[in-house]
Design an enzyme around this catalytic site. Sequence first.
Site, PDB file in Angstrom:
ATOM      1  N   ASP A 151       0.635  -0.849  -0.212  1.00  0.00           N
ATOM      2  CA  ASP A 151      -0.087   0.039   0.128  1.00  0.00           C
ATOM      3  C   ASP A 151       0.695   1.093  -0.214  1.00  0.00           C
ATOM      4  O   ASP A 151       1.766   1.061  -0.503  1.00  0.00           O
ATOM      5  CB  ASP A 151      -0.912   0.074   1.139  1.00  0.00           C
ATOM      6  CG  ASP A 151      -2.250   0.216   0.969  1.00  0.00           C
ATOM      7  OD1 ASP A 151      -2.515   1.208  -0.034  1.00  0.00           O
ATOM      8  OD2 ASP A 151      -3.024   0.205   1.586  1.00  0.00           O
ATOM      9  N   ASP A 211      -9.970   3.967  -4.407  1.00  0.00           N
ATOM     10  CA  ASP A 211     -10.474   2.386  -4.083  1.00  0.00           C
ATOM     11  C   ASP A 211     -11.882   2.309  -4.084  1.00  0.00           C
ATOM     12  O   ASP A 211     -13.059   3.198  -4.155  1.00  0.00           O
ATOM     13  CB  ASP A 211     -11.144   2.449  -2.228  1.00  0.00           C
ATOM     14  CG  ASP A 211      -9.253   2.033  -1.104  1.00  0.00           C
ATOM     15  OD1 ASP A 211      -8.052   2.290  -2.084  1.00  0.00           O
ATOM     16  OD2 ASP A 211      -9.450   2.367  -0.313  1.00  0.00           O
TER      17      ASP A 211
HETATM   18  C1  GAL Z   1      -5.951   1.312   0.641  1.00  0.00           C
HETATM   19  C2  GAL Z   1      -5.999   0.328   0.088  1.00  0.00           C
HETATM   20  C3  GAL Z   1      -7.763  -0.612   0.241  1.00  0.00           C
HETATM   21  C4  GAL Z   1      -6.935  -1.677   1.435  1.00  0.00           C
HETATM   22  C5  GAL Z   1      -7.111  -0.465   2.645  1.00  0.00           C
HETATM   23  C6  GAL Z   1      -6.773  -0.890   4.183  1.00  0.00           C
HETATM   24  O1  GAL Z   1      -4.870   2.011   0.793  1.00  0.00           O
HETATM   25  O2  GAL Z   1      -6.401   0.642  -1.569  1.00  0.00           O
HETATM   26  O3  GAL Z   1      -7.341  -1.692  -0.207  1.00  0.00           O
HETATM   27  O4  GAL Z   1      -5.971  -2.006   1.470  1.00  0.00           O
HETATM   28  O5  GAL Z   1      -5.971   0.503   2.279  1.00  0.00           O
HETATM   29  O6  GAL Z   1      -5.877   0.076   4.565  1.00  0.00           O
END
Ligand code: GAL
Length: 489
Positions: A151, A211
């Site tokens: 991430d 997301d």
């Molecule tokens: C976001 C990511 C999501 C999930 C989330 C977890 O940045 O795009 O898919 O992993 O963090 O905190």
Amino acid sequence: MWQSALFTAINTFISPQRFEPVYPINELAVTPPMGWNNWNAFACSVNEHLLLSTAEKMAAFGLRDVGYQYIVLDDCWSLGRDKNGNLQHDPEKFPRGMKFVADQLHSLGFLFGMYSDAGSYTCARYPGSLGYEEQDAKTFASWDVDYLKYDNCFNEGLAGNPKITSERYRTMKNALQTTGRSIVYALCNWGEDYPWKWAHTVANVWRMSGDIYDSFDRPDPRCPCTGEEGYDCPYAGSHCSAMNILNKAAYVVHTSVAGAWNDLDMLEVGNGGMDDEEYKTHFSLWAAVKSPLLMGNDVNVMDAKALSILTNPAVLAVSQDTAGVPVNRMWRYYVSDTDTYGQGEIQMWSGPLSGGDQLVILLNAGNSPRLMNATLADIFYDSGPEGSAPEIKENWDIYDLWANRMDEATAQSIIDGSPTSEVAKFYYNATETSYKDGLAAGNELLLGKLTGMVEAGGVIETEVPRHGVAMLRLRKHSVGETFTVQESS
Ligand code: GAL
């Protein structure tokens, strides 16, 4: 001297390797990865039981054997670091540790995915791997991890151009490679700094947007880019609808190559925010543009409709097609029948499949069913503009990839643990016979249902439901073949 230098220069110029494609980092994802990730349905509510019970259900429902291999644990699994800086799992959530989870998943025939972050913290504020890449990669390898989602939160400002971002992500790629273990590397920086331009040399897959959110086309201020601005999105955000992501993906999916894929984010199929047609559309397009297919629903409450979408063999054969070429959007028009969110448009996507077949998707994101059409000239536009493509002079059989979808009663019998004999009519076991071999053998479950023919120079016309798709495989009509139009379902 100058002669030999000239010879070298000419030789370099004409040598075949000059024309070799950019190779992805490894051969671990020659077709888009398939699996399950807990985030969309469970967010931080993760534990050993969730992963293992999900895997058991996925095996029982036939999902493992159609290809959903990776069970990916997302954020919130960690406790912190020990005094030596080693990542610690949360012992309440994972009482027997992560290696135990990996062993169990492997014994069930799955592969294990882990999560970390190229920053000082993960998005949910657990320790990130920035500065600890080698140590953490070793830890993941010692846990027998097969996939790492990586991430982008708390990246300490190490972003803003492709060089800085790619170097930050490359450090973990190198660390993973140094472990000697085969680990799929899934970069998750939400499309910042244009990963579609450089991530082939860093990762197997890269997220290209903010997301996903379980809505077909609801706009949300937290997802400010709409695709109207091209691919330059200064703030990726979250709560991006399926149509929002698709409209951004239209600019970049052509940059995917076998082994290195644009990732449109995890699936929402089965989570309840879209209707059946909308989920079919979401799944069809994700498969057609060769996004990874990571289920994102609660498998314990899987409904029959979701199961029959996720296991549709004809669509999965498109996702896993060995040509590995995403469809491209050939046209897009706004329509006046808009929905409550003021959204309404129609699109046509097209691209080649292996063996000379062609995939066509007519997408009706208008608010009412409509008759849609696509000319062969538009479908084969990439083979030659203005009607010059040689394919336009052929007759094509049309196969409908949704016509043989498993009915609800049959899907329910699988969920209830007492599959009826009908299952064999709809279900394809790709672990027994690969999609490639099945297609080569002309397996009808993979081809879809023959519903008609379009003649040279012609137009395909078909009714498309509200927020739905017609997903069609075109195959050259053999000369001398007698054609009978089958009843459509
Ligand atoms: C976001 C990511 C999501 C999930 C989330 C977890 O940045 O795009 O898919 O992993 O963090 O905190």
